[in-house]
Enzyme design. Sequence first.
Site, PDB file in Angstrom:
ATOM      1  N   HIS A  86      34.564  38.874  34.197  1.00  0.00           N
ATOM      2  CA  HIS A  86      35.400  38.607  35.376  1.00  0.00           C
ATOM      3  C   HIS A  86      34.645  37.816  36.449  1.00  0.00           C
ATOM      4  CE1 HIS A  86      38.933  38.950  37.731  1.00  0.00           C
ATOM      5  NE2 HIS A  86      38.607  39.992  38.470  1.00  0.00           N
ATOM      6  N   HIS A 141      44.731  47.736  37.524  1.00  0.00           N
ATOM      7  CA  HIS A 141      43.463  48.108  38.142  1.00  0.00           C
ATOM      8  C   HIS A 141      43.253  49.606  37.959  1.00  0.00           C
ATOM      9  CE1 HIS A 141      44.176  44.201  40.075  1.00  0.00           C
ATOM     10  NE2 HIS A 141      42.853  44.141  40.191  1.00  0.00           N
ATOM     11  N   ASP A 156      40.993  45.162  35.462  1.00  0.00           N
ATOM     12  CA  ASP A 156      39.981  44.406  36.194  1.00  0.00           C
ATOM     13  C   ASP A 156      39.049  45.373  36.920  1.00  0.00           C
ATOM     14  OD1 ASP A 156      41.731  41.356  37.256  1.00  0.00           O
ATOM     15  OD2 ASP A 156      41.120  42.094  35.295  1.00  0.00           O
ATOM     16  N   HIS A 159      33.023  36.742  41.776  1.00  0.00           N
ATOM     17  CA  HIS A 159      34.459  36.722  42.078  1.00  0.00           C
ATOM     18  C   HIS A 159      34.848  35.587  43.030  1.00  0.00           C
ATOM     19  CE1 HIS A 159      38.484  38.471  42.807  1.00  0.00           C
ATOM     20  NE2 HIS A 159      38.261  39.104  41.660  1.00  0.00           N
TER      21      HIS A 159
END
Length: 320
Positions: free
Chosen positions: A197, A294, A146, A201
Amino acid sequence: MKIIKFIAILAVSVVLLSAAFISIFGSMGERTASTSDTQAVENISQDISSDKTNSNSNTDSAVLSGESESTADTGSEAVQETVKTVLGNVTISDIGSLSADSVVWGPGVSFNDDNQPTACVTLQEKYSDLGAVFVNDDDKIYLTFDLGYESGFTNDILDVLKANNVKATFFVTGSYAEKQGEIVQRIIDEGHTVGNHSWSHPDMTTLNDADAALEITKVHDIVKEKYGYETYLFRFPAGTFSEKTLAIAAQNGHHSVFWSFAYNDWDNANQPDMTEALKKTTDRLHPGAVYLLHPMGTNSRILEDLIANAKAAGYEIGVF
């Protein structure tokens, strides 16, 4: 005579209108929004923190969609109440009948004989028809990262992947796509998959239909404009989703990729111990595993060993 003719015309009009109404709405599905059959899954305690906002994402199991100010007037018309979208073998119709309740979930601490989280297997069975992927139906493992912010380790991770001839999926936010052009271009040039993504967010389940769609399409459009690449995978921020938002993602050409492994790796100022991290990631290997990672220091340092351990255990590393 004029009265009789008027009544006859009126009767015909009523019949025609009724037929049209049946034609439009008669085919709408009878699927109802029920969460009782997944209550056990939804109540599983999470043992991860997948994003910076994850600690706040699983507090309510029924966060209903609300309207944001930006599209309150034009909103739901942008997403038709009745749609038919085919995404691979996924057919979605009648978005309006799907539940807008936020689904609280996590891989949990219960595993089947294949070391797969039982919660993810259950979720896969329940939501695969809406384009969701929690655990894949194969013997490969999938590495996904991500990218909401850059901490200086993504290039190191790309170096390891290149040295080991392994491909991965990188989910970018809108700001990352805008600001990290060199890295995104390298991801594309080296044959990895760029995923979506969301633009800002958010908790997708708090948005109206139009704004939820916009969070997906804005990233798709900027990636296409800047890099000539079209995204087709979507990862929900903090993994917070509803039946309805899954359908909206699919309607806009995206499978929703979740995960069957994640751990507390996102805080650059509080990185996990390398030895413990490698043991944890290796111990959780399982068929169809989707790893959420990550691009941080610990992951950049253990990645080569994790790849080696996976291959030694007989796993091929796949890419979406």
